[in-house]
Scaffold this active site. Sequence first.
Site, short mmCIF file in Angstrom:
data_model
loop_
_atom_site.label_atom_id
_atom_site.label_comp_id
_atom_site.label_asym_id
_atom_site.label_seq_id
_atom_site.Cartn_x
_atom_site.Cartn_y
_atom_site.Cartn_z
N GLY A 144 0.86 -1.12 -0.03
CA GLY A 144 0.00 0.09 0.09
C GLY A 144 0.71 1.25 0.01
O GLY A 144 1.68 1.51 -0.99
N CYS A 159 13.43 4.75 -3.54
CA CYS A 159 12.67 4.18 -4.50
C CYS A 159 13.64 4.53 -5.98
O CYS A 159 12.90 4.73 -6.99
CB CYS A 159 11.53 5.06 -4.56
SG CYS A 159 10.24 4.65 -2.96
#
EC number: 2.3.1.181
Length: 222
Positions: free
Chosen positions: A158, A176
Amino acid sequence: MDVNAEIEWLREAAPVPYRAALAEMTARNAAIREEGARELVWLLEHPPVYTAGTSADETELLDPRFDVVTAGRGGRYTYHGPGQRIGYVLLDLTKRARDVRGFVHALEGWVIATLAEFGVESWRAEGRIGIWTQDIDGREAKIGAIGVRVRRWVTMHGFSVNLDPDLSHFAGIVPCGIDEYGVTSLARLGMMVSSEEWDAALLRHADDFLAALGRACPKEDS
């Protein structure tokens, strides 16, 4: 709001070890798919950990000072730790639009709407996963991360939002896979928001999030 009858909303006050949460989430995902178990939105925090998504590049693990766990979600390396609120969202998309991109878009919109309640303007950025805002130095910085997996139309993993984590812990990775931008938090922006306050605000926007899952994703992100 009349969502609790269909979806279990579980809130943890104490940190949950990442490996234990991953095992529980994997089991619940299978139970939803195979046994019709209740869907789940699980709000929690983890002890410090780095997690590796399916696109993780080992060169972006700069200083593995904490446990490193292969997560199975999409994306690259992410840090989780105290002061960062996580929402694991396990929903059956066969009951809604079967649109994975639409699910991610709705998830992003849910976080953006909740941040706005605390006076933080945030946005999506083309070509960059996550939720972005203006940092105290005027530059763009990431305040929330998105990473999902969909197995036979049932979602897992999520989002995470930085309430007041130790931002120095992000230095152990390239978050990321994006090293041109920094990481910020609500506390760094001058807003002390407790997990209780965040969870309550998130819940207030849950109906809009769920409604968005019944619609196809817009062709252009905004």
